[in-house]
Design a protein around this motif. Structure first.
Motif, mmCIF file in Angstrom:
data_model
loop_
_atom_site.group_PDB
_atom_site.id
_atom_site.type_symbol
_atom_site.label_atom_id
_atom_site.label_comp_id
_atom_site.label_asym_id
_atom_site.label_seq_id
_atom_site.Cartn_x
_atom_site.Cartn_y
_atom_site.Cartn_z
ATOM 1 N N THR A 46 -11.840 0.038 3.406
ATOM 2 C CA THR A 46 -11.152 1.047 2.606
ATOM 3 C C THR A 46 -9.833 0.509 2.078
ATOM 4 N N PRO A 48 -6.432 2.215 2.095
ATOM 5 C CA PRO A 48 -5.814 3.467 2.565
ATOM 6 C C PRO A 48 -4.570 3.857 1.781
ATOM 7 N N THR A 109 -6.453 17.182 8.249
ATOM 8 C CA THR A 109 -6.955 16.399 7.109
ATOM 9 C C THR A 109 -5.824 15.804 6.281
ATOM 10 N N VAL A 111 -4.483 12.304 6.812
ATOM 11 C CA VAL A 111 -4.362 10.843 6.770
ATOM 12 C C VAL A 111 -5.713 10.203 6.470
ATOM 13 N N ASP A 112 -5.642 9.026 5.844
ATOM 14 C CA ASP A 112 -6.848 8.283 5.480
ATOM 15 C C ASP A 112 -7.366 7.410 6.617
ATOM 16 N N VAL A 113 -6.444 6.763 7.314
ATOM 17 C CA VAL A 113 -6.803 5.828 8.378
ATOM 18 C C VAL A 113 -5.909 6.080 9.579
ATOM 19 N N LEU A 137 -7.653 13.400 10.373
ATOM 20 C CA LEU A 137 -8.297 12.547 9.377
ATOM 21 C C LEU A 137 -8.864 13.377 8.231
ATOM 22 N N ARG A 138 -8.728 12.860 7.035
ATOM 23 C CA ARG A 138 -9.393 13.465 5.899
ATOM 24 C C ARG A 138 -10.899 13.215 6.004
ATOM 25 N N GLY A 141 -12.335 9.764 6.367
ATOM 26 C CA GLY A 141 -11.292 8.904 6.909
ATOM 27 C C GLY A 141 -11.770 8.146 8.137
ATOM 28 N N TYR A 142 -11.098 7.044 8.431
ATOM 29 C CA TYR A 142 -11.529 6.129 9.492
ATOM 30 C C TYR A 142 -10.565 6.126 10.681
ATOM 31 N N VAL A 197 -15.872 7.171 11.583
ATOM 32 C CA VAL A 197 -15.538 7.842 10.340
ATOM 33 C C VAL A 197 -15.741 9.339 10.526
ATOM 34 N N ARG A 198 -14.826 10.101 9.988
ATOM 35 C CA ARG A 198 -14.971 11.549 10.063
ATOM 36 C C ARG A 198 -15.997 12.019 9.041
#
Length: 205
Positions: A46, A48, A109, A111-113, A137-138, A141-142, A197-198
């Motif tokens: 990704t 981020p 929801t 942050v990306d990482v 996490l979004r 997101g990881y 991953v979410r």
């Protein structure tokens, strides 16, 4: 009660260590190598826009992340006041909070990482902490969780199971609503990255 005393003693230890943490040989010869390996895994998956480091210490991992993604929002959370104070001094432009993994001071929801390196065995309630990471996490997101790991047969003999087998970690991820995508050793066979991953579906508490 004994567990609470141990946690408080651990926080005091890291507060004291914060004054010399950056100078430790562990940084150069262990943590930095783990950090770079994890960030390479992030880059392979990704780009981020925002990065959270849970138990961020003095912000060293976030500074390494900034070198790769200079425009990313950097957020650190750590239970030790001393670590956060040093992180704020050394990492201008990043946002740091004093807090626990089990109660992240962040919106849903957001942050990306999320990253956590070699601190999971210190978490008071590991399952709750993983659920909190999933919450912030979004969708899509990881979470890159790196910690000491042992074979399943050995994990049964470790006191209070603070260190987990790869299978145990996959279960913790699944129960938190994270799909475990891969597990890979870094630095040594006993240091494991679990990547989750979410789901893009709404998070179900």
């Amino acid at each position: 009660m004994a567990r609470e005393h141990k946690l408080e003693a651990s926080r005091r230890h890291f507060d004291r260590w914060s004054r010399t943490y950056e100078d430790s040989l562990l940084q150069r010869f262990f943590f930095d190598r783990v950090h770079q390996a994890v960030l390479t895994l992030v880059a392979n998956r990704t780009e981020p826009g925002s990065i959270l480091d849970v138990d961020c210490g003095t912000g060293r991992l976030l500074r390494a992340a900034r070198a790769r993604w200079p425009g990313a929002e950097l957020i650190g959370v750590d239970p030790a006041n001393g670590m956060v104070e040093v992180a704020r001094q050394l990492t201008p432009g990043a946002t740091f909070y004093v807090g626990m993994a089990e109660a992240l001071p962040l919106p849903d929801t957001s942050v990306d990482v999320a990253l956590s390196t070699i601190s999971f065995h210190h978490w008071k309630d590991q399952a709750a902490g993983v659920r909190e990471v999933a919450r912030v996490l979004r969708p899509g997101g990881y979470f890159f969780l790196t910690d000491v790991s042992v074979p399943a047969w050995l994990s049964r003999f470790i006191h209070q199971r603070r260190v987990h087998s790869p299978a145990d970690l996959r279960i913790l991820f699944r129960e938190a609503g994270l799909n475990a995508l891969m597990q890979q050793g870094v630095f040594s066979r006993y240091v494991l990255v679990t990547v989750g991953v979410r789901s893009r579906e709404p998070y179900d508490r």
